[in-house]
Design a protein around this motif. Structure first.
Motif, short mmCIF file in Angstrom:
data_model
loop_
_atom_site.label_atom_id
_atom_site.label_comp_id
_atom_site.label_asym_id
_atom_site.label_seq_id
_atom_site.Cartn_x
_atom_site.Cartn_y
_atom_site.Cartn_z
N GLU A 1 0.59 -1.23 0.13
CA GLU A 1 0.27 0.37 -0.11
C GLU A 1 1.34 1.08 -0.49
OE1 GLU A 1 -3.95 0.29 2.40
OE2 GLU A 1 -4.11 -1.39 2.96
N ARG A 2 0.03 2.13 -0.50
CA ARG A 2 0.81 3.66 -0.77
C ARG A 2 0.28 4.83 -0.25
NH1 ARG A 2 6.06 3.15 -3.61
NH2 ARG A 2 6.25 0.64 -3.99
N SER A 3 0.94 6.11 0.03
CA SER A 3 -0.19 7.36 0.76
C SER A 3 -0.28 7.81 -0.58
CB SER A 3 0.94 8.13 1.43
OG SER A 3 1.85 7.88 1.18
N GLY A 4 -1.19 9.22 -0.51
CA GLY A 4 -1.19 9.32 -1.55
C GLY A 4 -0.17 9.96 -2.87
N ASP A 5 0.78 10.47 -1.76
CA ASP A 5 2.10 10.84 -2.51
C ASP A 5 3.46 9.96 -2.80
OD1 ASP A 5 3.33 10.34 -0.21
OD2 ASP A 5 4.23 11.80 0.40
N GLY A 6 2.65 8.13 -2.88
CA GLY A 6 3.07 7.31 -3.23
C GLY A 6 4.75 6.97 -2.59
N THR A 7 4.27 6.89 -1.07
CA THR A 7 5.04 6.31 0.31
C THR A 7 4.83 5.52 0.01
OG1 THR A 7 5.99 8.90 0.80
CG2 THR A 7 6.64 6.89 2.15
N PRO A 8 5.06 3.97 0.57
CA PRO A 8 5.36 3.03 0.50
C PRO A 8 4.40 3.11 1.99
CG PRO A 8 7.36 2.76 -0.92
CD PRO A 8 7.33 4.48 -0.47
N THR A 9 3.40 2.23 2.38
CA THR A 9 3.35 2.04 4.30
C THR A 9 3.85 1.12 4.90
OG1 THR A 9 1.21 1.26 3.59
CG2 THR A 9 1.25 3.42 3.44
N GLY A 10 4.50 0.44 3.91
CA GLY A 10 4.69 -1.22 4.77
C GLY A 10 3.56 -2.31 4.94
N THR A 11 2.70 -1.83 4.61
CA THR A 11 1.21 -2.49 4.33
C THR A 11 1.30 -3.83 3.07
OG1 THR A 11 0.16 -0.92 5.82
CG2 THR A 11 -0.85 -2.91 5.37
N ILE A 12 1.32 -4.85 3.46
CA ILE A 12 1.58 -5.57 2.13
C ILE A 12 -0.31 -6.35 2.02
CG2 ILE A 12 2.11 -7.61 0.96
CD1 ILE A 12 4.27 -5.69 1.32
N VAL A 13 -0.60 -5.97 0.97
CA VAL A 13 -1.95 -6.14 -0.03
C VAL A 13 -1.96 -7.47 -0.91
CG1 VAL A 13 -2.75 -4.33 -0.73
CG2 VAL A 13 -3.69 -5.85 0.53
N GLU A 14 -2.56 -7.99 -1.00
CA GLU A 14 -3.11 -8.92 -1.96
C GLU A 14 -4.18 -8.20 -3.43
OE1 GLU A 14 -4.70 -11.38 -4.95
OE2 GLU A 14 -5.97 -10.90 -3.19
N ARG A 15 -3.51 -9.23 -4.32
CA ARG A 15 -4.12 -8.10 -5.58
C ARG A 15 -5.32 -7.53 -5.74
NH1 ARG A 15 -2.46 -7.61 -11.56
NH2 ARG A 15 -4.75 -6.90 -12.86
N GLY A 16 -6.28 -8.64 -5.22
CA GLY A 16 -7.80 -8.73 -5.26
C GLY A 16 -8.22 -8.05 -4.73
N VAL A 17 -7.55 -7.80 -3.13
CA VAL A 17 -8.02 -7.22 -2.02
C VAL A 17 -8.06 -5.23 -2.19
CG1 VAL A 17 -8.07 -6.81 0.32
CG2 VAL A 17 -7.72 -8.78 -0.40
N ALA A 18 -6.73 -5.26 -2.68
CA ALA A 18 -6.58 -3.99 -3.21
C ALA A 18 -7.59 -3.23 -4.43
CB ALA A 18 -5.09 -3.62 -3.90
N HIS A 19 -8.20 -4.17 -5.21
CA HIS A 19 -8.55 -3.71 -6.15
C HIS A 19 -10.01 -4.07 -5.89
CE1 HIS A 19 -5.96 -4.50 -9.18
NE2 HIS A 19 -6.27 -3.18 -9.17
N SER A 20 -10.51 -4.61 -4.66
CA SER A 20 -12.12 -4.40 -4.16
C SER A 20 -11.92 -3.85 -3.20
CB SER A 20 -12.03 -6.11 -3.44
OG SER A 20 -11.69 -6.70 -2.44
N GLU A 21 -10.94 -3.62 -2.36
CA GLU A 21 -11.64 -2.64 -0.90
C GLU A 21 -10.58 -1.06 -2.40
OE1 GLU A 21 -10.03 -4.24 2.04
OE2 GLU A 21 -10.86 -5.53 2.25
N GLY A 22 -10.48 -0.62 -2.83
CA GLY A 22 -9.71 0.86 -2.91
C GLY A 22 -8.68 1.14 -2.50
N ARG A 23 -7.52 0.08 -2.20
CA ARG A 23 -6.13 0.37 -1.17
C ARG A 23 -5.61 0.91 -2.20
NH1 ARG A 23 -5.37 -3.37 3.06
NH2 ARG A 23 -7.34 -4.40 3.95
N CYS A 24 -5.25 2.37 -2.20
CA CYS A 24 -3.80 2.81 -3.04
C CYS A 24 -2.51 1.98 -2.79
CB CYS A 24 -3.74 3.69 -2.33
SG CYS A 24 -2.33 5.10 -3.04
N HIS A 25 -2.48 1.70 -4.55
CA HIS A 25 -1.33 0.77 -4.75
C HIS A 25 -0.09 2.24 -5.92
CE1 HIS A 25 -4.05 -0.09 -6.43
NE2 HIS A 25 -3.25 -0.58 -7.87
N GLY A 26 1.16 1.34 -6.30
CA GLY A 26 1.92 2.12 -7.01
C GLY A 26 1.65 1.25 -7.97
N THR A 27 1.87 1.87 -9.38
CA THR A 27 1.85 1.34 -10.68
C THR A 27 2.93 1.89 -11.42
OG1 THR A 27 0.41 3.03 -11.38
CG2 THR A 27 -0.50 0.56 -11.32
#
Length: 191
Positions: free
Chosen positions: A6-32
């Motif tokens: 997971e990342r903050s809105g400025d792109g900084t990593p938060t240290g929290t790891i999340v599975e792809r499906g969870v990121a997209h089902s819950e709208g968790r911020c991630h980097g691309t």
């Protein structure tokens, strides 16, 4: 299983790891990483290479998109992700110094694909690649990319604004390319 950090809105990593499906089902911020391939043309001065997303993609299947793009795996830097994606999707073995960093862009979008809600919240590093590329000689990753095509930058901007081609392109990225491309042209003319 793909794992994102997971990342903050400025792109900084938060240290929290999340599975792809969870990121997209819950709208968790991630980097691309988004890599745009561009070259000079006669019409407007610049054209971009678009990829047509595979019909099997979990979001925006069959839509035109960035030349090459992908999620950052947990622990990746933006640049590492960019170099990996352009290699995997198009078969281009780029070097770090060949990618021009245009900046970060935060985007939130929502959709429904295959009957499931899809909430995308990403912070993308946008890069420009201008080494010569022959589209017909690229090695496309079939699971990701159905086809590629060159399109004049101004025509692409118009098509995205009007929705006249199926696409999932953020117009702000095309504006970033335009600014970078023509700022570079002015610099060359001034020399």
């Amino acid at each position: 299983m793909e794992l994102f950090e997971e990342r903050s809105g400025d792109g900084t990593p938060t240290g929290t790891i999340v599975e792809r499906g969870v990121a997209h089902s819950e709208g968790r911020c991630h980097g691309t990483a988004h890599i745009w391939i561009a070259r000079a043309n006669e019409k407007s001065g610049c054209e971009v290479l678009l990829q047509k997303r595979s019909a099997w993609k979990d979001s925006n299947p069959g839509c035109y998109d960035i030349s090459s793009a992908g999620h950052l795996s947990a622990g990746d830097t933006y640049l590492e992700g960019a170099l990996r994606e352009i290699g995997e999707e198009l078969g281009i073995h780029a070097e770090a110094e060949e990618l021009r960093d245009l900046g970060l862009l935060e985007k939130v979008s929502h959709g429904v694909f295959y009957g499931k809600p899809f909430h995308d919240h990403e912070v993308s590093a946008v890069y420009l690649y201008t080494k010569p590329v022959e589209a017909e000689k690229l090695h496309l990753q079939e699971s990701e990319v159905e086809a590629v095509r060159w399109m004049d930058l101004k025509e692409c901007q118009k098509a995205v604004r009007e929705g006249s081609i199926p696409n999932c392109i953020d117009i702000r990225e095309l504006e970033m390319i335009e600014k970078a491309w023509f700022a570079g042209e002015k610099t060359k003319d001034e020399e």
